[in-house]
Scaffold this motif. Structure first.
Motif, short mmCIF file in Angstrom:
data_model
loop_
_atom_site.label_atom_id
_atom_site.label_comp_id
_atom_site.label_asym_id
_atom_site.label_seq_id
_atom_site.Cartn_x
_atom_site.Cartn_y
_atom_site.Cartn_z
N ARG A 102 -10.00 9.20 -2.51
CA ARG A 102 -9.36 10.28 -3.25
C ARG A 102 -10.32 11.46 -3.38
O ARG A 102 -9.91 12.62 -3.31
N GLY A 103 -11.61 11.16 -3.56
CA GLY A 103 -12.60 12.23 -3.68
C GLY A 103 -12.70 13.07 -2.43
O GLY A 103 -12.93 14.28 -2.49
N LYS A 104 -12.54 12.44 -1.28
CA LYS A 104 -12.67 13.15 -0.01
C LYS A 104 -11.39 13.87 0.39
O LYS A 104 -11.43 14.98 0.93
N SER A 105 -10.24 13.26 0.11
CA SER A 105 -8.98 13.77 0.64
C SER A 105 -7.98 14.21 -0.42
O SER A 105 -6.93 14.74 -0.08
N GLY A 106 -8.31 14.01 -1.71
CA GLY A 106 -7.35 14.29 -2.77
C GLY A 106 -6.34 13.17 -2.88
O GLY A 106 -6.24 12.32 -1.99
N ALA A 107 -5.58 13.17 -3.95
CA ALA A 107 -4.62 12.08 -4.18
C ALA A 107 -3.57 12.00 -3.09
O ALA A 107 -3.26 10.92 -2.58
N ASP A 108 -3.02 13.15 -2.70
CA ASP A 108 -1.98 13.16 -1.67
C ASP A 108 -2.53 12.74 -0.32
O ASP A 108 -1.90 11.97 0.42
N GLY A 109 -3.72 13.24 0.01
CA GLY A 109 -4.34 12.89 1.28
C GLY A 109 -4.71 11.42 1.35
O GLY A 109 -4.56 10.77 2.39
N PHE A 110 -5.19 10.89 0.24
CA PHE A 110 -5.51 9.46 0.18
C PHE A 110 -4.27 8.63 0.45
O PHE A 110 -4.29 7.69 1.26
N TYR A 111 -3.17 8.95 -0.21
CA TYR A 111 -1.95 8.16 -0.05
C TYR A 111 -1.41 8.27 1.38
O TYR A 111 -0.92 7.28 1.94
N LYS A 112 -1.52 9.46 1.95
CA LYS A 112 -1.03 9.65 3.32
C LYS A 112 -1.77 8.73 4.29
O LYS A 112 -1.15 8.09 5.15
N VAL A 113 -3.10 8.65 4.16
CA VAL A 113 -3.89 7.82 5.07
C VAL A 113 -3.71 6.34 4.75
O VAL A 113 -3.37 5.53 5.61
N ASP A 114 -3.96 5.98 3.48
CA ASP A 114 -4.04 4.57 3.12
C ASP A 114 -2.67 3.89 2.98
O ASP A 114 -2.61 2.66 3.01
N HIS A 115 -1.63 4.68 2.85
CA HIS A 115 -0.29 4.11 2.85
C HIS A 115 0.49 4.50 4.10
O HIS A 115 0.82 3.67 4.94
N TYR A 140 -5.62 3.84 -6.39
CA TYR A 140 -6.25 3.11 -5.29
C TYR A 140 -5.70 1.70 -5.19
O TYR A 140 -5.22 1.27 -4.12
N MET A 141 -5.76 0.95 -6.26
CA MET A 141 -5.31 -0.43 -6.24
C MET A 141 -3.81 -0.54 -6.03
O MET A 141 -3.32 -1.44 -5.35
N ARG A 142 -3.06 0.41 -6.62
CA ARG A 142 -1.60 0.39 -6.45
C ARG A 142 -1.22 0.63 -4.99
O ARG A 142 -0.34 -0.06 -4.45
N THR A 143 -1.87 1.59 -4.36
CA THR A 143 -1.58 1.90 -2.96
C THR A 143 -1.89 0.71 -2.06
O THR A 143 -1.09 0.35 -1.19
N LYS A 144 -3.04 0.08 -2.28
CA LYS A 144 -3.40 -1.08 -1.48
C LYS A 144 -2.38 -2.20 -1.66
O LYS A 144 -1.99 -2.88 -0.69
N GLY A 145 -1.94 -2.41 -2.90
CA GLY A 145 -0.95 -3.44 -3.17
C GLY A 145 0.39 -3.15 -2.53
O GLY A 145 1.06 -4.05 -2.00
N GLU A 146 0.81 -1.89 -2.57
CA GLU A 146 2.07 -1.50 -1.95
C GLU A 146 2.05 -1.78 -0.46
O GLU A 146 3.02 -2.31 0.12
N VAL A 147 0.95 -1.42 0.18
CA VAL A 147 0.83 -1.60 1.63
C VAL A 147 0.89 -3.09 1.99
O VAL A 147 1.58 -3.49 2.93
N GLU A 148 0.17 -3.90 1.24
CA GLU A 148 0.19 -5.34 1.52
C GLU A 148 1.60 -5.90 1.42
O GLU A 148 2.03 -6.69 2.27
N LYS A 149 2.32 -5.51 0.39
CA LYS A 149 3.69 -5.99 0.20
C LYS A 149 4.60 -5.53 1.33
O LYS A 149 5.38 -6.34 1.88
N GLU A 150 4.49 -4.28 1.71
CA GLU A 150 5.39 -3.73 2.73
C GLU A 150 5.09 -4.30 4.11
O GLU A 150 6.01 -4.53 4.90
N ILE A 151 3.82 -4.52 4.42
CA ILE A 151 3.50 -5.12 5.72
C ILE A 151 3.97 -6.58 5.76
O ILE A 151 4.49 -7.05 6.76
N ALA A 152 3.80 -7.29 4.65
CA ALA A 152 4.26 -8.68 4.59
C ALA A 152 5.76 -8.76 4.89
O ALA A 152 6.23 -9.72 5.53
N GLU A 153 6.51 -7.77 4.46
CA GLU A 153 7.95 -7.76 4.68
C GLU A 153 8.33 -7.55 6.14
O GLU A 153 9.48 -7.78 6.53
N LEU A 154 7.37 -7.12 6.97
CA LEU A 154 7.63 -6.96 8.41
C LEU A 154 7.61 -8.30 9.14
O LEU A 154 8.04 -8.39 10.29
N ASN A 155 7.07 -9.33 8.48
CA ASN A 155 7.11 -10.70 9.00
C ASN A 155 6.40 -10.86 10.35
O ASN A 155 6.97 -11.38 11.32
#
Length: 218
Positions: free
Chosen positions: A77-90, A124-139
């Motif tokens: 978030r420090g490097k890319s801002g909140a929006d930039g962080f979410y774009k990359v990490d999610h 940070y933690m919410r984004t990581k958790g969202e990604v894990e859940k959504e990838i798991a749903e791809l089976n």
């Protein structure tokens, strides 16, 4: 012999992963999808593709029917801002996962974070958790999530909090493997994860990462 593609190859863990893959006898072909060339990608097994992560679907032919997708994409978030962080990490991580799934890749190995939680009030933690859940749903046939603690690495930019944490963690490492691991150890664990017969979703915590790194062989 295994085939793979990598996103996040220029970051701390990704660059170590590329170095290991260069020497690995387990992989015959590795496609790197990155915004710039990766110097460590030496040898005939590597195919480098310069990509626009906003249009990652255009690289379908490059990854079709490979065995494994390695994802070490991430910013701060420090490097890319909140929006930039979410774009990359999610968004970019999900684009890579969907690209893999739609083109027959069976295994997805993700560098996430200990404490990932889709319900967290922290971005940070919410984004990581969202990604894990959504990838798991791809089976995927196999979905392995790395949950490292503090990542020990030399970075181009100085991060005071990270440097201070490394100093504090050093004595704790004498007693437990729970707290930190090096970028190399995480990369070694990622490769080991692709070589097991286990299927389904798996989470490798920092203790598991360090244990697997000790077993690593090229």
């Amino acid at each position: 012999m295994t085939t793979a593609f990598v996103v996040g190859a220029t970051g701390a863990v990704g660059s170590e992963l590329v170095k290991l893959l260069a020497d690995s006898t387990k992989f015959s072909k590795v496609v790197l999808l990155a915004r710039r060339s990766v110097d460590a990608a030496t040898g005939d097994k590597f195919i480098q593709k310069t990509v626009d992560f906003e249009k990652l679907e255009e690289n379908s032919e490059d990854v079709r029917n490979l065995d494994v997708a390695f994802c070490a994409l991430g910013t701060t978030r420090g490097k890319s801002g909140a929006d930039g962080f979410y774009k990359v990490d999610h968004d970019y991580v999900m684009s890579a996962a969907k690209l893999a799934k739609e083109n027959g890749v069976k295994q997805f190995v993700l560098v996430s974070s200990g404490g990932a939680d889709e319900t967290s009030r922290f971005l940070y933690m919410r984004t990581k958790g969202e990604v894990e859940k959504e990838i798991a749903e791809l089976n995927f046939d196999k979905f392995v999530i790395m949950h490292p603690g503090l990542i020990e690495t030399k970075r181009e930019e100085f991060r005071f909090a990270e440097a201070a944490a490394c100093v504090l963690m050093k004595p704790l490492k004498l007693f437990s493997n729970r707290f930190s691991s090096s970028a190399t150890q995480i990369a070694q664990a990622m490769i080991n994860a692709t070589q097991t017969d286990d299927t389904g979703k798996q989470i490798w915590d920092n203790v598991k990462i360090v244990e697997e790194a000790k077993k690593y062989s090229a």
